[in-house]
Write a protein that holds these residues in place. Structure first.
Motif: not given
Length: 494
Positions: A375-376, A381-385, A390-391, A475-477
DNA sequence: CGTCCTTTGAAGGCT
DNA sequence: AGCCTTCAAAGGACG
């Protein structure tokens, strides 16, 4: 990148527990996985900033070279076998031959205060801790820890540097792999006492917050849950990148129970696992006498052993407000209460059942640790992204690096299994069905999922292109509203 | 407020 | 055995 040696007396037994990876996007993963973490991050950032990723195939090394072929025996199978074996050996009392060298099922009778009056760890506790958590160096004090800090690439076995920092050898990314499993770990850190069990705690401290702290001590309130949060030091990373000297400054979620001066009331509460044994009936009594009823943690939040495990989520049972009944006569009140009682009896009983969360798997542990960093650095901020990144990083980890998380996850499961012998993951299925309708889930159509991938490159982390035409939300997420120029055509037109 | 999104892994159920 | 589904975490977005 550290090469894998096939063998080598891994006490953790992690070498043979690697799983085979999914083949989805494997080609591209192999291409990108050999990037160093720094390069990876640089790509992330630059691609995010420039939104002009042009090269996701810049590397050619095969991940397969670094990683041995998938084993026919999966980690899951292995784990299951080991667990079964462990269960067999666990015949009630002490157990003799632990299924894993470092994870015996020994429960010492009293961990209430593993510390001696002079502040050192009692021999009993030390023995226990060493047996239970082999990664912990309970014998050696801060000197060795500091040495570990100096020599980050020490080939010596991982040993704890601080209460939350485990050093792992061979870290390519971090010289000192500060392994903070949770940013919500409840910690009352005595300045001189470094609790060695903390690193393995991954559960939320929410389950341990005994009601609301007194208003004058109440720092922050979670806007979602309304649960008061302990005051966070602004300089402290939520993932506890703590130095040994800094940990003592970490406020505990129960800090409002800790006297400003003198010994903390909740010494034994520093750790939600065994050391939390101090929260027993006597502590209940203490809490009841000191705080209003609604502030006292309910008994049902405690494990049968008296351990308020962080995996337990106690539903907030609304207290019947006597104020709302003001103006009604007593019989009406009684009748109403009776009706309410009858109507919601079963429901309340169900609600009172503590929700025991699943233990975190290896990837979840990894996510918890790395999320803040991503995140930093990625300004996302989007967790999905974030999770996509992370994946990818997860796959980019070396086998050794992943093994650490598998090992920790295994210990989490073991501990969880010990604390909740009868618990089944299925229990949580039912829990969600009965109470609130939770989620989910639109069935994924065949081929749906990562099909966004073919049309344009993902701007972050050399992710594969995106092709899914049927899921505009993706795409939004994935990119957020402020990066709509990265949305695929169908998504943009919506 | 509840759900979705997104990831991997664990686990249970079904075929 | 293999497949499917759910749930763990996270937080912004959306209806």
């Amino acid at each position: 990148m550290p090469q894998l040696n096939g063998g080598g007396g891994d006490d953790l037994g992690a070498n043979d527990e690697m799983i085979s990876f999914k083949d989805e996007g494997e080609q591209e993963e192999k291409i990108s996985e050999n990037l160093s973490a720094e390069r990876d991050l640089a790509d992330v950032k630059s691609s995010l900033v420039n939104e002009s990723e042009t090269n996701q195939n810049s590397s050619s090394d095969s991940e397969a070279e670094r990683r041995p072929p998938p084993r026919s025996e999966t980690f899951r199978d292995k784990t299951r076998e080991s667990l079964e074996e462990a269960a067999k050996r666990q015949d009630g009392g002490l157990f003799k031959s632990p299924p894993y060298p470092g994870y015996p099922f020994i429960m010492i009778p009293d961990l209430t205060s593993p510390y001696l009056p002079n502040g050192s760890l009692s021999p009993t506790a030390r023995t226990y801790l060493q047996m239970k958590w082999p990664l912990l160096d309970v014998n050696h004090g801060s000197l060795q820890s500091r040495q570990a800090l100096k020599d980050a690439r020490s080939p010596s076995p991982a040993h704890i540097v601080g209460p939350f920092c485990l050093e792992f050898p061979g870290q390519s990314d971090l010289s000192l792999h500060q392994f903070q499993l949770s940013n919500k770990v409840p910690v009352v850190q005595h300045p001189h006492h470094v609790h060695p069990l903390t690193p393995l705690i991954t559960y939320s401290n929410e389950h341990f917050t005994p009601g609301n702290p007194p208003p004058h001590l109440q720092g922050d309130v979670d806007p979602k849950t309304g649960i008061p949060r302990p005051p966070q030091h602004p300089d402290i990373s939520p993932y506890y990148p703590l130095s040994p000297g800094a940990v003592g400054q970490i406020p505990h979620p129960l800090g409002w129970l800790v006297p400003q001066q003198g010994q903390p009331v909740y010494q034994g509460f520093r750790h939600p696992y065994p050391t939390a044994l101090t929260v027993n009936a006597s502590m209940q009594s203490f809490l009841s006498s000191r705080f209003p009823h609604h502030m006292v943690p309910p008994h049902h939040s405690l494990h049968q052993t008296g351990i308020p495990h962080p995996a337990i989520v106690t539903p907030n049972v609304k207290q019947e407000s006597s104020h709302s009944d003001i103006g009604l006569n007593s019989s009406t009140i009684l009748y109403t209460l009776h009706r309410k009682h009858q109507d919601s009896k079963k429901e309340d009983e169900k609600k009172k059942q503590p929700h025991i969360k699943k233990p975190l798997n290896a990837f979840m542990l990894y996510m918890k640790e790395m999320r803040a960093k991503v995140v930093a650095e990625c300004t996302l901020k989007e967790s999905a992204a974030i999770n996509q990144i992370l994946g990818r990083r997860w796959h980019a980890l070396t086998r050794e690096e992943q093994a650490k998380y598998y090992e920790l996850a295994r210990k989490e499961r073991q501990l969880h299994m010990q604390l909740y012998p009868g618990w089944s993951a299925r229990d949580n299925y039912a829990a969600n069905q009965q109470g609130k309708k939770k989620k989910r889930k639109r069935d994924k159509q065949p081929g749906e999922g990562n099909e966004h991938r073919e049309y344009f490159p993902n701007p972050c982390l050399s992710l594969p292109p995106i092709t899914d035409l049927s899921a505009p939300k993706k795409c939004r997420a994935r990119f957020g509203l402020d990066q709509q120029n990265n949305w695929c055509g169908p998504c943009s037109s919506l």
